[in-house]
Scaffold this motif. Structure first.
Motif, mmCIF file in Angstrom:
data_model
loop_
_atom_site.group_PDB
_atom_site.id
_atom_site.type_symbol
_atom_site.label_atom_id
_atom_site.label_comp_id
_atom_site.label_asym_id
_atom_site.label_seq_id
_atom_site.Cartn_x
_atom_site.Cartn_y
_atom_site.Cartn_z
ATOM 1 N N GLU A 196 0.709 -1.168 0.009
ATOM 2 C CA GLU A 196 0.131 -0.129 -0.079
ATOM 3 C C GLU A 196 0.762 1.222 0.108
ATOM 4 N N TRP A 197 2.099 1.045 0.436
ATOM 5 C CA TRP A 197 2.945 2.452 0.446
ATOM 6 C C TRP A 197 3.643 2.689 -0.718
ATOM 7 N N GLU A 308 -0.131 6.059 2.233
ATOM 8 C CA GLU A 308 -0.841 5.651 3.134
ATOM 9 C C GLU A 308 -1.544 6.596 4.304
#
Length: 637
Positions: A196-197, A308
């Protein structure tokens, strides 16, 4: 598993010396003994050369597999023999925990024999399949059955031997397809497993990374680049995959996260020193990376917004105007697509688009003279093409404005040492050309560099177009002869709010003519009108257009994505209305090729400053006025 069982039994009975003897014999047996029967089957006369088409075109791999298996099986038999000798020599060791050693020995011998037979059968099947495949290949190459019948097949045998020595083309082709498939599967796996980062703009580059970086190298980035007392930046946490890593950074609490380049402000801290910014610290880290003897050849860094991050409504953190920065690390080999990597299809489409653009530009020049009586009578009624060269000034003028547009990009890119790809012209039936697609072939160093490169093209072409429009109107008013002028309907003056406003000031009587009234106009006006529309549509904040790049550089990627979506929706609704063919065709081209976000800049966190932001806002306003119709008129063209 059987070998471990034997050794465990010995250890259970307390005979550690015997277990060491067994272990040494196992190692020696795996190196010294092989199964000749299996090897004879593989290297049988008349078959050996056929193995050239099987697994790397050699026998070594099959030989090695057979030797390993045979060595293990022989080692098991040796272990059993040693157990029996030890039992005869020492009658005290008479049993294992599971039963009598003679029973265990007989079971092991039977199992080894069964495994050996299975191994030989598997290898025979592979060889038979290989022979059958080779015979079929010979039949296909020769077109007859001489080889299988024992006839005159020497040339076929020679060809097969040669293919075994040099590699079969079909096998190479199959291997290439397999490599491409594996590469594609690896890329898809990386995309599916994208953390996700990792920002969306960087994820495709990470997925297609040609190399993988070891975890130790990612760790060295943190320890070697961030671990320093004189560095203001601190790495609070980090994470990595085999192709990318993230380092979450922050300044000390007394130093807020500023997005401005250089110093945060003109104030001083308690020691009287200026407060450094995230940008200063990031540039320092990049300098350390470039001077590092090892990491400089493996790693490249990007300063981007934290992917994020979620907006916080905590009143104690109201100073946060956006996501905090993070540093993303990729392999040094990761680059945008280069000119040499373009496929033949892409090059063919580019060549076709160039030829088509020349045709549509010439058609635009011809259409501007279609209402000229002299031109029409000569070409249409008398079939005389002598007046056709009258169109050439418009033809070359439109192409010159497009060239000026690209030169602006090139000059700015050279200033920041950014590589640009070959421009691909886009044809237009309404204005001759929509401009060109100019891809970036290297990562811009900052948002400021991206802004200057993107804005320079439409800025110079728009200014040149406005000058030509004003000059064309003035020359039209002051001219006494209109025989060699293009003739356009008066409605063209009301197709653009900007053009109509200029005409109302420079030539107000022109705006009083009925919409269907043919008006002779100087060629400069026709050229400038095409250039103005071309520049205006390229300034729209969409994807990889000049406007999309400029918008991203001005207000960040998140705002640019939102504006791009809204603009595409607006173009869609406007196209359905049928008010403007230019918008309709341009919207189709954008949706097909330019709607995706552009490549990231090395520093996407630092703002470009209010001067550049206001400059783009002004140019975008001018572009919207150029595309909006004048009251009482339709859309552009």
């Amino acid at each position: 598993a059987r070998m471990v069982g034997v050794e465990g039994a010995l250890l259970a009975s307390g005979t550690s010396a015997e277990s060491q003897t067994i272990e040494s014999n196992i190692n020696r047996g795996s190196e010294e003994k092989t199964t000749n029967k299996v090897l004879k089957t593989i290297i049988s006369p008349g078959r050996g050369f056929m193995l050239g088409d099987y697994e790397n075109n050699s026998l070594e791999r099959k030989k090695e597999e057979s030797e390993i298996i045979s060595g293990l099986l022989n080692s098991l038999l040796e272990a059993v023999a040693i157990l029996e000798e030890e039992k005869d020599a020492n009658s005290t060791v008479s049993s294992f925990s599971g039963g009598d050693s003679s029973k265990l020995a007989s079971k092991l011998k039977a199992k080894v024999a069964d495994l050996r037979l299975r191994n030989e059968e598997i290898i025979r099947r592979k060889v038979d399949t290989l022979v059958l495949t080779s015979n079929k290949a010979v039949k296909n190459q020769t077109g007859n059955n001489d080889f299988t019948k024992g006839g005159n097949g020497s040339s076929s045998i020679d060809d097969l031997i040669r293919s075994s020595m040099q590699g079969n083309k079909s096998s190479n082709s199959t291997q290439e397809k397999g490599d491409k498939r594996k590469k594609y599967e690896k890329m898809m796996k990386r995309l599916i497993e994208t953390p996700e980062w990792l920002p969306v703009s960087i994820a495709p580059f990470a997925a297609t990374s040609p190399v993988e970086i070891a975890a130790s190298d990612w760790k060295r980035v943190k320890t070697d680049l961030f671990s320093s007392e004189d560095l203001e930046l601190r790495c609070s946490s980090w994470d990595y995959t085999d192709v990318a890593a993230v380092y979450r950074i922050k300044l000390p609490k007394r130093r807020p996260n500023s997005r401005e380049g250089g110093s945060l402000d003109s104030s001083s801290d308690a020691e009287g020193q200026n407060k450094p910014s995230i940008t200063d610290a990031f540039n320092e880290i990049r300098s350390r990376l470039e001077s590092h003897h090892d990491l400089s050849k493996k790693i490249q860094l990007f300063l981007v917004d934290d992917n994020e991050w979620k907006p916080s409504f905590d009143t104690a953190r109201v100073y946060e105007l956006g996501p905090p920065p993070v540093i993303i690390a990729l392999a040094k080999e990761v680059t945008p697509e280069q000119e040499s990597e373009r496929t033949l299809t892409a090059k063919s489409l580019a060549a076709f688009s160039t030829i088509l653009t020349l045709f549509t530009t010439f058609a635009y020049a011809l259409s501007s003279y279609a209402l000229n009586p002299t031109f029409f009578n000569s070409v249409v009624r008398e079939n005389d093409i002598t007046p056709v060269p009258m169109c050439l000034p418009v033809f070359f003028g439109v192409l010159s404005l497009s060239a000026i547009h690209e030169i602006g990009h090139l000059v700015a890119a050279k200033k920041y040492d950014v590589k640009l790809g070959s421009p691909v012209p886009l044809p237009s039936l309404q204005v001759g050309t929509f401009g060109s697609i100019t891809p970036l072939r290297s990562f811009p160093p900052s948002r400021t560099a991206l802004f200057d490169i993107a804005i320079s093209g439409p800025l110079v072409s728009m200014l040149a177009s406005l000058v030509m429009i004003v000059s064309g109107l003035n020359l039209t008013i002051g001219s006494e002869s209109f025989a060699h002028f293009p003739v356009l309907p008066a409605a063209i003056m009301r197709s653009s709010f900007l053009v109509g406003s200029i005409a109302s000031v420079v030539a107000p009587k022109v705006m009083l003519a009925p919409l269907s009234q043919p008006l002779p106009i100087h060629p400069f006006f026709v050229i400038g009108l095409a250039g103005l529309i071309m520049s205006a549509i390229n300034l729209l904040p969409i994807g990889r257009l000049d406007g999309g790049r400029t918008c991203m550089a001005s207000w960040g990627r998140r705002a640019a994505n939102t504006l791009s979506l809204l603009t595409l929706l607006g173009l869609t609704f406007h196209s359905f209305s049928g008010a403007s063919l230019v918008i309709l065709f341009w919207g189709a081209i954008v949706v097909l090729s330019q709607r995706q976000p552009d490549i990231p800049a090395v520093d996407e966190f630092t703002n470009i400053g209010s001067v550049r932001e206001n400059c783009y806002a002004a140019l975008l306003t001018i572009a919207l006025f150029a595309l909006a119709p004048f009251p009482g008129g339709g859309g552009p063209m």
